[in-house]
Scaffold this motif. Structure first.
Motif, PDB file in Angstrom:
ATOM      1  N   TRP A  92       0.832  -1.207   0.000  1.00 12.41           N
ATOM      2  CA  TRP A  92       0.000   0.000   0.000  1.00 12.41           C
ATOM      3  C   TRP A  92       0.865   1.255   0.000  1.00 12.41           C
ATOM      4  N   LEU A  93       1.968   1.251   0.723  1.00 14.17           N
ATOM      5  CA  LEU A  93       2.875   2.397   0.735  1.00 14.17           C
ATOM      6  C   LEU A  93       3.740   2.340  -0.521  1.00 14.17           C
ATOM      7  N   THR A 128      12.383   9.919   4.044  1.00 15.35           N
ATOM      8  CA  THR A 128      11.725  11.000   4.774  1.00 15.35           C
ATOM      9  C   THR A 128      10.208  11.015   4.613  1.00 15.35           C
ATOM     10  N   PHE A 129       9.669  10.229   3.683  1.00 16.21           N
ATOM     11  CA  PHE A 129       8.221  10.182   3.495  1.00 16.21           C
ATOM     12  C   PHE A 129       7.832   8.865   2.857  1.00 16.21           C
ATOM     13  N   GLN A 130       6.692   8.325   3.305  1.00 18.73           N
ATOM     14  CA  GLN A 130       6.043   7.212   2.627  1.00 18.73           C
ATOM     15  C   GLN A 130       4.557   7.531   2.520  1.00 18.73           C
ATOM     16  N   GLY A 131       3.969   7.190   1.405  1.00 21.90           N
ATOM     17  CA  GLY A 131       2.554   7.438   1.202  1.00 21.90           C
ATOM     18  C   GLY A 131       1.982   6.492   0.175  1.00 21.90           C
ATOM     19  N   VAL A 153      -1.953   9.895  -0.582  1.00 27.06           N
ATOM     20  CA  VAL A 153      -2.633   9.647   0.682  1.00 27.06           C
ATOM     21  C   VAL A 153      -1.584   9.454   1.774  1.00 27.06           C
ATOM     22  N   GLU A 154      -1.721  10.205   2.864  1.00 29.67           N
ATOM     23  CA  GLU A 154      -0.818  10.063   4.003  1.00 29.67           C
ATOM     24  C   GLU A 154      -1.071   8.713   4.683  1.00 29.67           C
ATOM     25  N   PRO A 155      -0.049   8.156   5.352  1.00 32.68           N
ATOM     26  CA  PRO A 155      -0.227   6.848   6.002  1.00 32.68           C
ATOM     27  C   PRO A 155      -1.366   6.799   7.019  1.00 32.68           C
ATOM     28  N   PHE A 156      -1.692   7.945   7.643  1.00 31.31           N
ATOM     29  CA  PHE A 156      -2.776   7.985   8.615  1.00 31.31           C
ATOM     30  C   PHE A 156      -4.043   8.640   8.052  1.00 31.31           C
TER      31      PHE A 156
END
Length: 258
Positions: free
Chosen positions: A130-131, A232-235, A243-246
């Motif tokens: 998903w990420l 520094t980022f996963q989405g 889409v942010e992880p949360f």
């Protein structure tokens, strides 16, 4: 709060809880520079022990291994640190996420301490798949390379369309059209720095160090003595959105991809 569920389940298989219906707690943590060479399997084993020590009401699969029902974000390349790693743990009881975060912090080494926790929809895709978008910060301390030279080498590799390299004794091929999103570079007081955006999926995953090595070769550049890579980022890329992880989680595009 009750203790962890002890299984194997003694009832009928059809009475087992459906995994997707269990509370799915997502936890964000970092992997500091000094842990950059900690292997992914060792990382998983360490965090599983921390979840047990925290006393969360975790669910255990009813298979032969009887492991905690957990999922982890994709493995970092060896030598890479991160400020944005994630794991999902399935709980048999929904407890306050701040309480869970406090319990996990108390049970986890400071170098892997969680910084955020929240519930996410149980039927989202598997976390690692998903990420599928990532940002990386790469620094070349002490290097005399210019940002233009570095970006020129990366562009020369990108134009090939496919990046072929050896991983151990296996030949790997990555579709750059699908996995390379963009790059920008800047000169600093201690050498050049690079921000890299990548995408992962059926076309594979682009490792920053592999791209750099190919870029140095393509531009005829000397390889620097030191390279530091940090995620520094996963989405998640969905319907024209990042889409942010949360969350918030969307099913239709509301804004263009950044």
């Amino acid at each position: 709060m009750s203790g962890p569920q002890t299984q194997p389940f003694s009832g009928r298989p059809q009475d087992l809880p459906v995994k997707a219906d269990l509370a799915r707690l997502r936890v964000e943590y970092g992997k500091s520079d000094r842990l950059a060479f900690l292997g992914h399997l060792d990382l998983i084993a360490t965090i599983e022990r921390c979840v047990r020590r925290a006393g969360l009401p975790f669910s255990i699969g009813n298979g032969f291994a009887r492991r905690i029902r957990m999922q982890f974000s994709g493995a970092l390349p060896t030598g890479t640190s991160s400020s944005c790693e994630y794991y999902d743990v399935r709980l048999t009881e929904r407890i306050d996420p701040e309480e869970a975060l406090g319990l996990l912090r108390a049970a986890t080494p400071a170098a892997l301490a969680p910084v955020r926790a929240a519930y996410v929809p149980g039927r989202l895709g598997a976390l690692e798949a998903w990420l599928d978008r990532a940002s990386w910060e790469i620094s070349l301390p002490g290097s005399s390379l210019s940002p233009e030279d570095l970006l020129g080498g990366i562009e020369a590799v990108r134009e090939r369309g496919t990046l072929t390299y050896l991983r151990g004794e296996k030949v790997k091929r990555v579709d750059l059209g699908a996995t390379f999103v963009g790059a920008r570079a800047a000169a600093g007081e201690d050498g050049v720095s690079l921000c890299l955006e990548t995408r992962s999926g059926t076309a594979g995953a682009l490792r920053p160090q592999v791209l750099l090595d190919a870029a140095f070769d393509a531009a005829g550049l000397a390889r620097p003595d030191a390279v530091r890579v940090r995620r520094t980022f996963q989405g998640h890329e969905e319907s024209g959105c990042l889409v942010e992880p949360f969350g918030p989680f969307v099913t239709q595009g509301e804004a263009p991809l950044s």
